[in-house]
Design a protein around this motif. Structure first.
Motif, short mmCIF file in Angstrom:
data_model
loop_
_atom_site.label_atom_id
_atom_site.label_comp_id
_atom_site.label_asym_id
_atom_site.label_seq_id
_atom_site.Cartn_x
_atom_site.Cartn_y
_atom_site.Cartn_z
N SER A 56 17.03 118.53 98.29
CA SER A 56 17.64 119.06 97.17
C SER A 56 19.09 119.89 97.04
O SER A 56 18.70 121.01 97.04
N GLY A 57 20.11 119.14 96.90
CA GLY A 57 21.39 120.34 97.01
C GLY A 57 21.75 119.38 98.48
O GLY A 57 21.75 118.59 98.91
N GLU A 419 9.97 129.48 89.04
CA GLU A 419 11.06 130.60 89.61
C GLU A 419 11.49 129.16 90.46
O GLU A 419 11.00 128.65 91.12
N GLN A 420 12.61 128.29 90.33
CA GLN A 420 13.50 126.95 90.51
C GLN A 420 14.03 127.80 91.53
O GLN A 420 15.40 128.73 90.85
N SER A 421 14.54 127.46 92.60
CA SER A 421 15.96 127.66 94.19
C SER A 421 15.97 126.32 94.32
O SER A 421 15.01 125.40 94.74
N SER A 422 17.04 126.47 95.78
CA SER A 422 17.23 125.39 96.52
C SER A 422 16.25 125.65 97.95
O SER A 422 15.80 125.93 97.95
N TRP A 423 15.62 124.18 98.48
CA TRP A 423 14.75 123.65 99.20
C TRP A 423 15.39 125.18 99.94
O TRP A 423 14.04 125.76 100.50
N ASP A 428 13.44 130.15 102.38
CA ASP A 428 13.67 131.54 103.01
C ASP A 428 12.70 132.85 102.29
O ASP A 428 12.12 133.52 103.04
N LYS A 429 13.02 132.60 101.14
CA LYS A 429 11.25 132.80 100.44
C LYS A 429 9.73 132.81 101.09
O LYS A 429 9.70 134.04 101.41
N LYS A 430 9.37 131.93 101.16
CA LYS A 430 8.37 131.71 101.67
C LYS A 430 8.36 132.09 103.93
O LYS A 430 7.50 133.28 103.25
#
Length: 567
Positions: A56-57, A419-423, A428-430
């Motif tokens: 995605s992106g 909370e949605q974000s790019s892959w 990175d968060k994970k």
């Protein structure tokens, strides 16, 4: 859907969502839509396969097989010693090695390497590369996803020996399916930081070109196994599941592992395509669980995790988010039904409940000191029971799942936010522990045995303090009893034995009580592929690989099996 951000070998996959049909995203593809619902001219030249992994992106260039943000090359460019088919019990397929044998005590693994293999830059592949690769893993714990702790030495150019202080039979499949990198280049590469923009491997494909919207692999004319018949693979970056479904509808994608409308009727809707489903990936709400490792939020409380587990109506969730394609899941994370024999009697609840148990959730929370506020949401010490789930933008099945769970959890007094974000941001968060909950899947090992999942996701050695990159254990789970049991299992041969049963009981009792990964459902992994353009796809009669485009070692085998019908 993405490739697995934690393992250099495989990527997990998810279930299916009933999407609206249409071809609005066709203009995003490099080739035009046929406008014929998949019945017109398939995408591109007959020898080019267009694949969509769920990215995605835009892509960010990264062909480092050890990076959590790697976008490709494992299996196709970088090869392991053997291929292990996790879709079906079968003998390992020789790749860079031709033979393997253990000594009786399980402390010595001898491997014969394939002779005459060359790296794509023309240098010879030798035992030095194998020795270098495994020493590289040992020197860099953050990339040592298989937990390799042995030693490896070169006997001669085509023979190596792995040695271990204790029996290590179960480590064999992980070791032999780890990709090998070239010593002459990687000696000057930082495996934890470099993106390796110009990958060199021994595999059937080479990197031909890269753009943020798509990159292309070309057949390696000097591949030791002979150049593959599929001359090019074009990997697309689109906007998410809907774009993947539109690519199938428009005939512009040849292989998509993801949701399309009425997937059970794929061939009737799109005569050029068929669909195939398998069940392996276990969907979870993964919690940053350890306050000692720096996790913060209500999800660090095991009672909260258990309450959310009982708040989920899995039958409704399966229907609304996954079109009924998902399967049951065990809180022990032994895969059902193929691993049911490994579920211990110490586990009272062998399968997660199909419907919500609101009374049970309320009982758990009240016993833990939570009281329901005026707004219907529980609170404790002035803090509302509010949790945020991280998800990738465009993952419509998971987004629908979160929306459904949000409603179900609210009925149980738990507030859920998405909370949605790019892959890339999600990864990175994970990896760095910057989350409360993540919707994700746990994947199986190279053979059908729960040891591998426990070793990958519950061993504290692959965790890390929040703010530092973790390996597979990104929830930062640490339990000394579980670590000891995993270590004990690693010294035993695979199969049934009273000793293994005891260790499984220890692990399962602990992880059900602690529940750092909240079990959701076992996802049905469904691919749609172009049968008018290519033959040789996996089938029930010939399930030679796990059929998911993002499962890298598996898809690499598929690419080598395929034959263009015209070209």
């Amino acid at each position: 859907m993405p490739n697995n951000p934690r393992s250099p070998q495989i990527r997990r996959r998810r279930g299916l969502l009933a999407l609206g049909a249409g071809a609005a995203a066709c203009t995003l593809l490099v080739t035009g839509c046929s406008g014929s619902g998949g019945t017109g001219s398939p995408s591109g030249h007959a020898s080019t396969l267009v694949a969509y992994t769920g990215q995605s992106g835009d892509y960010q260039i990264n062909f480092n097989p050890y990076s959590p943000s790697s976008i490709g090359g494992v299996g196709t460019i970088y090869e392991p010693l053997f291929f292990y088919n996790k879709a079906k019990a079968s003998k390992p397929v020789p790749l860079l090695a031709t033979k393997q044998s253990w000594n009786k005590s399980g402390t010595r693994l001898a491997v014969t390497l394939r002779s005459g293999v060359k790296w794509s830059d023309g240098k010879a592949f030798t035992a030095d590369d194998v020795v270098f690769t495994f020493n590289l893993l040992k020197r860099n714990p953050s990339i040592n996803a298989i937990g390799f702790k042995g030693s490896v030495r070169k006997v001669d150019a085509t023979h190596v020996v792995f040695s271990f202080a204790e029996p290590a039979f179960v480590k064999g499949p992980d070791i032999l399916s780890s990709v090998i990198v070239p010593k002459h280049l990687w000696a000057s590469i930082n495996p934890t930081k470099d993106v390796v923009a110009k990958p060199v491997g021994t595999g059937a494909y080479l990197l031909k070109s890269f753009k943020p919207q798509a990159f292309t692999f070309a057949a390696n004319p000097h591949y030791w196994g002979g150049a593959p018949k599929v001359q090019q693979i074009r990997w697309m970056a689109l906007s998410g599941n809907q774009a993947g479904a539109d690519g199938i509808a428009g005939g512009t994608i040849d292989w998509n592992t993801g949701p399309i409308p009425n997937v059970q009727k794929t061939h009737q809707q799109f005569p050029n395509y068929d669909a195939f489903t398998q069940w392996q990936s276990q969907m979870v709400l993964a919690a940053c669980s350890s306050a000692a490792q720096g996790c913060t939020g209500p999800q660090t409380d095991p009672a909260v995790r258990h309450a959310l587990y009982y708040a989920i109506d899995r039958t409704q969730l399966n229907k609304l988010a996954f079109m009924g394609t998902a399967g049951k899941i065990s809180p022990s994370f032994a895969l059902t039904p193929s691993q049911d024999k490994y579920v211990s009697d110490a586990v009272d609840e062998k399968l997660a409940p199909s419907t919500a148990k609101g009374d049970k959730a309320a009982q758990i929370l009240r016993a833990d000191g939570w009281t329901k506020g005026a707004d219907g949401i529980y609170q404790k010490n002035g803090r509302r029971l509010s949790l945020t789930i991280q998800v990738v933008t465009g993952w419509t099945d998971y987004i629908t799942a979160i929306n459904t769970i949000t409603s179900q959890a609210k009925a149980a007094g738990i507030e859920i936010r998405a909370e949605q974000s790019s892959w890339n941001e999600w990864t990175d968060k994970k990896v760095n522990g910057k989350f409360q909950l993540v919707i994700d899947s746990l994947y199986q090992g190279p053979t059908s045995d729960p040891y591998y999942l426990y070793n990958y996701f519950f061993d504290s050695s692959s965790g890390a303090k929040v703010g530092k990159p973790a390996g597979n254990n990104y929830v930062r789970y640490a339990n000394p009893k579980v670590d000891a049991a995993i270590n004990s299992l690693s010294r035993m041969p695979l199969g049934d034995s009273p000793a293994r049963t005891r260790e499984f009981a220890t692990i399962q009792k602990a992880i059900v009580a602690d529940m750092p990964y909240i079990p959701v459902l076992t996802g049905g992994t469904t691919s749609e592929w172009n049968t008018a353009k290519f033959t040789g796809w996996p089938s029930e009669q010939n399930l030679y690989a796990f059929p998911a485009v993002w499962s890298r070692l598996d898809s690499a085998q598929v690419f080598k099996h395929l034959q263009p019908k015209n070209g």
